[in-house]
Design an enzyme around this catalytic site. Structure first.
Site, mmCIF file in Angstrom:
data_model
loop_
_atom_site.group_PDB
_atom_site.id
_atom_site.type_symbol
_atom_site.label_atom_id
_atom_site.label_comp_id
_atom_site.label_asym_id
_atom_site.label_seq_id
_atom_site.Cartn_x
_atom_site.Cartn_y
_atom_site.Cartn_z
ATOM 1 N N HIS A 81 -11.002 -4.286 2.270
ATOM 2 C CA HIS A 81 -10.916 -4.056 3.716
ATOM 3 C C HIS A 81 -11.826 -2.940 4.201
ATOM 4 C CE1 HIS A 81 -8.388 -1.156 1.740
ATOM 5 N NE2 HIS A 81 -8.343 -0.424 2.832
ATOM 6 N N ASP A 82 -12.486 -2.244 3.296
ATOM 7 C CA ASP A 82 -13.282 -1.069 3.665
ATOM 8 C C ASP A 82 -14.783 -1.292 3.549
ATOM 9 O OD1 ASP A 82 -11.320 0.711 4.459
ATOM 10 O OD2 ASP A 82 -11.009 1.531 2.458
ATOM 11 N N GLU A 127 -6.740 3.874 -5.704
ATOM 12 C CA GLU A 127 -8.047 3.968 -5.052
ATOM 13 C C GLU A 127 -8.680 5.290 -5.493
ATOM 14 O OE1 GLU A 127 -9.967 3.827 -0.551
ATOM 15 O OE2 GLU A 127 -8.059 4.853 -0.882
ATOM 16 N N ASP A 134 0.848 -1.194 0.000
ATOM 17 C CA ASP A 134 0.000 0.000 0.000
ATOM 18 C C ASP A 134 0.884 1.246 0.000
ATOM 19 O OD1 ASP A 134 -2.845 0.982 0.376
ATOM 20 O OD2 ASP A 134 -3.023 -1.038 1.176
ATOM 21 N N ASP A 163 -3.236 4.457 -2.269
ATOM 22 C CA ASP A 163 -4.356 4.884 -1.426
ATOM 23 C C ASP A 163 -4.802 6.304 -1.788
ATOM 24 O OD1 ASP A 163 -5.963 4.295 1.055
ATOM 25 O OD2 ASP A 163 -4.908 6.063 1.787
#
Length: 580
Positions: free
Chosen positions: A351-352, A273, A102, A209
């Protein structure tokens, strides 16, 4: 047509996302760790995936589970060491898999050395590495933030610093101050510390990210009032896709990423993202090959289905949705690359977000496994790069609805809950607490972060200590050990699907997408075409039998049921037909 796209390794790859806190604890301290991942490297490879995406393992106070980084060049001690990451890189490569990390560079932790220097005085050389602004005052002389912007995690995007008597900007939690990409020295430090440090160790790329938030409109104007009665207002238009964003990403790519290759000499990969960018043209600006910015992005219409607007007070209020909405979303992001040099991604978990079985299928015992397989069929046959989230391959589901709010550990969940309690109790919004709790039970980030379920021992085999987050009550029923012994399990089905995706990559990875029967409320059917090769996918999203589509001379390649009917789709059945 999509079959004209250049072929690159990452287009054909399946990526497996690991959330390190929740994957495997090797030492009993309750936290997943890098040695635990290393213990399971053979399992990961056995799935048939091609690359691992490791969520943040960097040094961090863990306010936002590692997305608040205090040192890019160190590892959070409970996870392990830099040497453990080096060992993981080698292990992935030895198993023929690549590893991406990440890249979290919109913000740091407030405990990062850069921010500690920045807040030490107004004259510090790093003061301008973050956004500092003086207070405003209302007519009564009360101090007010520089703007009325609402944070992603509820409340203001500005926090007052007593020491230097100014506010600093944070789009997320107050412990996550935003870096100022307008400052060239700051960008150079990011490139060295967050990127080159790890690329030099042999990683194969980054998941980037919050990639479209680096460029802000720095005149810092107030957002229009769209939520009357609130001091803070949604303001994404001031920090998403800002005026210099493409310049910044081109620079990142040109000065850093383009200088590196993977362990086997191929181009490193980036997947960004990209939130709140609803128009295909806006997305294509980032992923067009000739733009030299990002290879692909995650566009979140699919995971935001049923949510209120991100960054608003209604994100977790929850809204009803119907299957045609999901189909149109898939169609939009499957077809936008046709006739272009851009690329797309395929995913329905990360994961969100809440687990896909609980959100799009059914997690009741009778249909849990069937809907997990149906969803696997529906998504694994789509065009683009496939991303699989840990636990998705065994059909993990949301936390039980009986769990109290204390079991929800995520900072966003807790902030939304505190706000809901306050607004309910003061009479501003009397039903808010109940509405937000229902939304969290379905969509909270916590659901994806429950410990991975390895076997039927305590805590699902995740840890022999007390886990940082409670293990799911169903770990004895849903786990790897049970499913590895069952050829009809969700796990076995995913392994089969990933093999078929490789065997027929022309039509599944590169094929042109055509949505069929768009307004059907019960079934999702689409066709894939690559030159003379055709595939037809049919997925039943209901508990009732549904009519089959007309398949012509296509042959059944796969069904999610051991035995399939000649006339109708079983409840929560997925099928793929193909011409050989």
């Amino acid at each position: 047509m999509s079959q004209g796209h250049d072929r690159v390794w990452w287009k054909e790859a399946t990526f497996y996302q690991i959330y390190p806190a929740s994957f495997k604890d090797s030492n009993g301290d309750g936290w997943g760790d890098l040695p635990g991942i290393l213990e399971k490297i053979a399992y990961i490879a056995s799935l048939g995936v091609d690359a691992v995406w490791l969520s943040p393992m960097f040094d961090s106070p863990q306010v936002d589970m590692g997305y608040d980084i205090s040192d890019y060049e160190k590892v959070y001690a409970p996870y392990g060491t830099v040497e453990d990451v080096e060992a993981l890189i080698k292990a992935c490569h030895a198993h023929g898999m690549k590893l991406i990390l990440d890249l979290v560079v919109n913000h740091t932790s407030s405990q990062h050395a850069w921010f500690r220097e920045s807040r030490s005085s107004k004259s510090n050389p790093k003061r301008d590495w973050y956004f500092w602004r003086p207070a405003r005052y209302d007519e009564a002389g009360n101090r007010r933030p520089p703007t009325n912007w609402r944070s992603y995690f509820a409340g203001s995007t500005w926090t007052w610093d007593e020491e230097t008597q100014e506010y600093y900007l944070h789009l997320y939690d107050e412990s996550q101050p935003d870096l100022n990409w307008e400052n060239e020295d700051c960008r150079r430090a990011i490139y060295d510390s967050a990127m080159r440090f790890w690329l030099d160790k042999g990683i194969d790329g980054f998941r980037v990210d919050t990639v479209n938030k680096y460029s802000k409109y720095v005149d810092f104007s107030d957002a229009p009032i769209t939520e009357p009665g609130s001091d803070v207002q949604p303001a994404a238009q001031f920090w998403c896709n800002g005026p210099r964003i493409h310049e910044f990403i081109r620079e990142m790519n040109g000065e850093v990423l383009s200088k590196y290759s993977t362990f086997d000499g191929l181009p490193v990969v980036t997947v960004g993202e990209l939130s709140m960018t609803p128009e295909p043209g806006g997305v294509l600006c980032y992923v067009s090959a000739k733009a030299k910015q990002l290879d692909m992005v995650f566009q979140f219409d699919i995971t935001h289905l049923g949510q209120g607007p991100p960054g608003s007070d209604n994100k977790y209020a929850g809204t009803a949705w119907k299957l045609p909405q999901l189909k149109r979303i898939v169609e939009k992001w499957q077809t936008f690359i046709e006739g272009t040099d851009g690329w797309t991604t395929v995913f329905c978990e990360n994961h969100d977000n809440g687990r896909s079985v609980s959100r799009y299928g059914s997690d009741v015992p009778e249909w849990r496994e069937k809907s997990a397989k149906m969803l696997a069929v529906c998504f694994a046959a789509q065009t683009g790069t496939l991303f699989l989230y840990q636990g998705q391959e065994i059909g993990m589901v949301n936390a039980p609805r009986e769990w109290e709010i204390e079991e929800y550990k995520d900072v966003e969940s807790q902030n939304y809950w505190k706000e809901a309690v306050r607004l309910s109790e003061d009479g501003t919004d009397p039903t808010r607490r109940e509405r937000i709790m229902r939304g969290l039970q379905l969509m909270a980030r916590d659901h994806a972060r429950l410990p991975f379920q390895w076997n039927s021992t305590a805590n699902g085999g995740f840890s022999n200590g007390r886990p940082w987050m409670r293990a799911h009550d169903l770990y004895r029923e849903i786990n790897v050990e049970v499913q590895e012994q069952d050829t009809n399990s969700v796990l076995s089905f995913w392994k089969l699907l990933l093999r078929l995706r490789k065997d027929h990559k022309d039509v599944f990875v590169y094929g042109a997408f055509e949505l069929l029967d768009a307004d059907n409320l019960n079934t999702f059917m689409y066709k894939k075409q690559y030159r003379e090769k055709t595939a037809l996918v049919a997925a039943n999203f209901t508990e009732e039998q549904q009519p089959l589509p007309e398949v012509g001379d296509l042959k059944l390649l796969l069904s999610s049921y051991p035995e399939s009917s000649q006339e109708r789709l079983h409840p929560y059945e997925g099928r793929i037909y193909i011409n050989y």
